[in-house]
Design a protein around this motif. Structure first.
Motif, short mmCIF file in Angstrom:
data_model
loop_
_atom_site.label_atom_id
_atom_site.label_comp_id
_atom_site.label_asym_id
_atom_site.label_seq_id
_atom_site.Cartn_x
_atom_site.Cartn_y
_atom_site.Cartn_z
N THR A 115 44.81 76.26 22.21
CA THR A 115 43.65 75.41 22.47
C THR A 115 43.97 74.01 22.00
O THR A 115 44.72 73.81 21.05
N PHE A 150 42.47 71.05 20.35
CA PHE A 150 41.34 70.52 19.60
C PHE A 150 41.36 69.01 19.66
O PHE A 150 42.38 68.38 19.41
N SER A 179 34.67 68.61 17.36
CA SER A 179 36.09 68.89 17.50
C SER A 179 36.28 70.32 17.97
O SER A 179 36.02 71.27 17.24
N THR A 180 36.69 70.44 19.22
CA THR A 180 37.02 71.74 19.82
C THR A 180 37.77 71.44 21.12
O THR A 180 38.12 70.30 21.40
N ASP A 181 38.01 72.43 21.93
CA ASP A 181 38.70 72.25 23.20
C ASP A 181 37.67 71.79 24.25
O ASP A 181 36.93 72.60 24.80
#
Length: 191
Positions: free
Chosen positions: A114, A116, A157-159
């Protein structure tokens, strides 16, 4: 004494494995070939958008007092802006999908990664909204956004691509199965 072993099943299994391997190679190759023209489309949209914004500035400086003409110019510039944004957003999304095809073998092997990154939830929601706005307008279905105020002052904050894909699927299904009324895309902070 002679022993005969039927290898038909073994041969069929090897052929199936070879077909799968060829499909993986084909997907990776085709996906890689898609990226180049998609990147060109994305850069072209960005160039057209920037040029159009400059043209609008020039028009704003030269517009005379003819109110009807001003409305017509504003109508056309808003439509062009809307479609430029939709095309640019769609191109970036398509590039992300092509990248997912490239990752197909990694997914099958359980090696998916992923990405981020920090992004703005309201901007992501607006991008998704812009992709379906015209379709909803044609169906006479209202497509609304409700973003909690606190989201405008923070980043997540992530995909982002995975979140966008999920939201696109949800909104796409909503648009497909809504024939009157409205669809609301809501985003809020939860604890």
């Amino acid at each position: 004494m002679h022993v005969f072993i039927d290898t038909t099943d073994i041969i069929k299994l090897e052929q199936a494995k070879n077909r799968i391997k060829m499909q993986e190679i084909m997907f990776a190759s085709a996906s890689h070939e898609f990226r180049t023209p998609l990147n060109a489309i994305i850069h072209s949209y960005n160039f057209i958008k920037e040029s159009f914004q400059e043209l609008v500035k020039i028009l704003d400086e030269r517009i005379d007092s003819n109110l009807e003409e001003n409305r017509e110019i504003q109508f056309h510039t808003e439509n062009i802006s809307k479609f430029l944004k939709t095309g640019a957003t769609s191109s970036v999304l398509l590039l992300a999908l092509v990248q997912d095809i490239l990752n197909l073998s990694r997914i099958e092997n359980g090696n998916i990664t992923t990405k981020f990154e920090y992004f703005s939830v309201p901007e992501l929601v607006e991008d998704v909204h812009s992709l379906f706005a015209v379709q909803c307008e044609n169906k006479r279905v209202d497509l609304l956004i409700e973003c909690e105020d606190a989201l405008h002052h923070c980043e997540v904050s992530t995909d982002a691509n995975r979140i966008k894909q999920i939201l696109l699927n949800l909104v796409s299904n909503s648009v497909k199965f809504t024939f009157r009324g409205s669809i609301i895309i809501k985003a809020a902070l939860t604890k």
